[in-house]
Design a protein around this motif. Structure first.
Motif, mmCIF file in Angstrom:
data_model
loop_
_atom_site.group_PDB
_atom_site.id
_atom_site.type_symbol
_atom_site.label_atom_id
_atom_site.label_comp_id
_atom_site.label_asym_id
_atom_site.label_seq_id
_atom_site.Cartn_x
_atom_site.Cartn_y
_atom_site.Cartn_z
ATOM 1 N N TRP A 113 10.641 -7.814 -13.648
ATOM 2 C CA TRP A 113 9.684 -6.975 -14.380
ATOM 3 C C TRP A 113 9.104 -5.925 -13.441
ATOM 4 C CZ3 TRP A 113 8.162 -7.473 -19.519
ATOM 5 C CH2 TRP A 113 7.069 -6.723 -19.899
ATOM 6 N N ILE A 114 9.040 -4.695 -13.930
ATOM 7 C CA ILE A 114 8.319 -3.628 -13.243
ATOM 8 C C ILE A 114 7.310 -3.078 -14.228
ATOM 9 C CG2 ILE A 114 8.441 -1.346 -12.162
ATOM 10 C CD1 ILE A 114 11.329 -2.024 -11.351
ATOM 11 N N GLN A 115 6.051 -3.165 -13.861
ATOM 12 C CA GLN A 115 4.975 -2.650 -14.710
ATOM 13 C C GLN A 115 4.476 -1.354 -14.088
ATOM 14 O OE1 GLN A 115 3.691 -3.900 -17.657
ATOM 15 N NE2 GLN A 115 2.600 -1.956 -17.713
ATOM 16 N N LEU A 116 4.564 -0.282 -14.848
ATOM 17 C CA LEU A 116 4.056 1.003 -14.388
ATOM 18 C C LEU A 116 2.644 1.197 -14.932
ATOM 19 C CD1 LEU A 116 7.233 3.216 -14.833
ATOM 20 C CD2 LEU A 116 6.341 2.222 -12.740
ATOM 21 N N GLY A 117 1.707 1.409 -14.045
ATOM 22 C CA GLY A 117 0.311 1.581 -14.445
ATOM 23 C C GLY A 117 0.086 2.816 -15.277
ATOM 24 N N ALA A 118 0.970 3.788 -15.168
ATOM 25 C CA ALA A 118 0.818 5.035 -15.919
ATOM 26 C C ALA A 118 1.684 5.057 -17.186
ATOM 27 C CB ALA A 118 1.173 6.218 -15.023
ATOM 28 N N ALA A 171 16.623 -3.464 -4.913
ATOM 29 C CA ALA A 171 16.135 -4.680 -5.579
ATOM 30 C C ALA A 171 17.243 -5.725 -5.699
ATOM 31 C CB ALA A 171 15.593 -4.326 -6.959
ATOM 32 N N SER A 172 16.808 -6.970 -5.877
ATOM 33 C CA SER A 172 17.753 -8.058 -6.117
ATOM 34 C C SER A 172 17.638 -8.484 -7.581
ATOM 35 C CB SER A 172 17.427 -9.242 -5.206
ATOM 36 O OG SER A 172 16.227 -9.860 -5.621
ATOM 37 N N ASP A 173 18.474 -9.438 -7.982
ATOM 38 C CA ASP A 173 18.411 -9.970 -9.347
ATOM 39 C C ASP A 173 17.129 -10.753 -9.588
ATOM 40 O OD1 ASP A 173 20.871 -8.882 -9.950
ATOM 41 O OD2 ASP A 173 21.975 -10.740 -9.594
ATOM 42 N N LYS A 174 16.430 -11.073 -8.526
ATOM 43 C CA LYS A 174 15.162 -11.800 -8.648
ATOM 44 C C LYS A 174 14.104 -10.958 -9.376
ATOM 45 C CE LYS A 174 11.746 -14.163 -5.974
ATOM 46 N NZ LYS A 174 11.442 -15.097 -4.993
ATOM 47 N N HIS A 232 4.103 -4.273 -9.746
ATOM 48 C CA HIS A 232 3.171 -3.406 -10.474
ATOM 49 C C HIS A 232 2.924 -2.186 -9.594
ATOM 50 C CE1 HIS A 232 -0.563 -1.681 -11.927
ATOM 51 N NE2 HIS A 232 -0.275 -2.246 -13.082
ATOM 52 N N CYS A 233 3.194 -1.002 -10.152
ATOM 53 C CA CYS A 233 3.029 0.234 -9.391
ATOM 54 C C CYS A 233 2.734 1.375 -10.357
ATOM 55 C CB CYS A 233 4.283 0.527 -8.571
ATOM 56 S SG CYS A 233 5.794 0.620 -9.548
ATOM 57 N N TYR A 234 2.452 2.539 -9.814
ATOM 58 C CA TYR A 234 2.186 3.706 -10.651
ATOM 59 C C TYR A 234 3.387 4.635 -10.747
ATOM 60 C CZ TYR A 234 -2.548 2.225 -11.107
ATOM 61 O OH TYR A 234 -3.654 1.492 -11.429
ATOM 62 N N LYS A 235 4.293 4.513 -9.804
ATOM 63 C CA LYS A 235 5.541 5.273 -9.850
ATOM 64 C C LYS A 235 6.550 4.521 -8.999
ATOM 65 C CE LYS A 235 4.498 8.250 -5.921
ATOM 66 N NZ LYS A 235 5.592 8.158 -4.994
ATOM 67 N N ILE A 236 7.818 4.781 -9.269
ATOM 68 C CA ILE A 236 8.854 4.153 -8.461
ATOM 69 C C ILE A 236 10.015 5.130 -8.354
ATOM 70 C CG2 ILE A 236 9.886 2.922 -10.401
ATOM 71 C CD1 ILE A 236 10.440 0.617 -8.345
ATOM 72 N N GLU A 237 10.525 5.266 -7.166
ATOM 73 C CA GLU A 237 11.651 6.161 -6.928
ATOM 74 C C GLU A 237 12.944 5.500 -7.403
ATOM 75 O OE1 GLU A 237 11.160 9.217 -5.710
ATOM 76 O OE2 GLU A 237 9.024 8.839 -5.413
ATOM 77 N N ASN A 238 13.862 6.293 -7.951
ATOM 78 C CA ASN A 238 15.126 5.756 -8.450
ATOM 79 C C ASN A 238 15.883 4.957 -7.396
ATOM 80 O OD1 ASN A 238 14.737 6.831 -10.979
ATOM 81 N ND2 ASN A 238 15.942 8.662 -10.592
ATOM 82 N N PRO A 266 0.787 -1.236 0.000
ATOM 83 C CA PRO A 266 0.000 0.000 0.000
ATOM 84 C C PRO A 266 0.823 1.292 0.000
ATOM 85 C CG PRO A 266 -0.083 -1.029 2.154
ATOM 86 C CD PRO A 266 0.669 -1.960 1.261
ATOM 87 N N THR A 267 2.083 1.255 0.400
ATOM 88 C CA THR A 267 2.875 2.489 0.497
ATOM 89 C C THR A 267 4.260 2.319 -0.124
ATOM 90 O OG1 THR A 267 3.884 1.910 2.618
ATOM 91 C CG2 THR A 267 1.743 3.057 2.709
ATOM 92 N N ASP A 268 4.895 3.444 -0.419
ATOM 93 C CA ASP A 268 6.269 3.406 -0.936
ATOM 94 C C ASP A 268 7.213 2.716 0.051
ATOM 95 O OD1 ASP A 268 5.414 4.743 -3.168
ATOM 96 O OD2 ASP A 268 6.357 6.642 -2.665
ATOM 97 N N LYS A 269 6.987 2.956 1.320
ATOM 98 C CA LYS A 269 7.822 2.345 2.354
ATOM 99 C C LYS A 269 7.743 0.818 2.276
ATOM 100 C CE LYS A 269 8.742 3.050 7.248
ATOM 101 N NZ LYS A 269 8.264 3.697 8.466
#
Length: 82
Positions: free
Chosen positions: A72-77, A66-69, A54-60, A38-41
């Motif tokens: 895929w990152i899917q951005l809803g926007a 993240a790990s090598d696992k 799957h998210c709408y935004k992600i901070e650099n 539910p939160t960025d944290k």
């Protein structure tokens, strides 16, 4: 089993409705483990475990957590102009 993080809403009722819809459209739901984020944290807490996010935004700086696992990152926007 794929670990899939869903960072789609902070509203638990809305998440439950969306999740129910998602599961009803899967052929093999037992192949996936969905984690409500539910939160960025919470992204930071779970990102090392995830195969898909799957998210709408992600901070650099989340990418450094993240790990090598994570495959895929899917951005809803994606593709939506502001």
């Amino acid at each position: 089993m794929l670990q899939i993080g869903l960072h789609i809403t902070k509203n638990q009722d809305k998440y439950n409705k969306l999740f129910k819809l998602l599961i009803s459209n899967l052929d093999a739901p037992k192949q996936f483990n969905f984690i409500n984020i539910p939160t960025d944290k919470e992204i930071v807490k779970y990102i090392k475990q995830l195969d898909i996010l799957h998210c709408y935004k992600i901070e650099n700086n989340f990418f450094y957590q993240a790990s090598d696992k994570l495959k895929w990152i899917q951005l809803g926007a994606a593709g939506v102009e502001h």
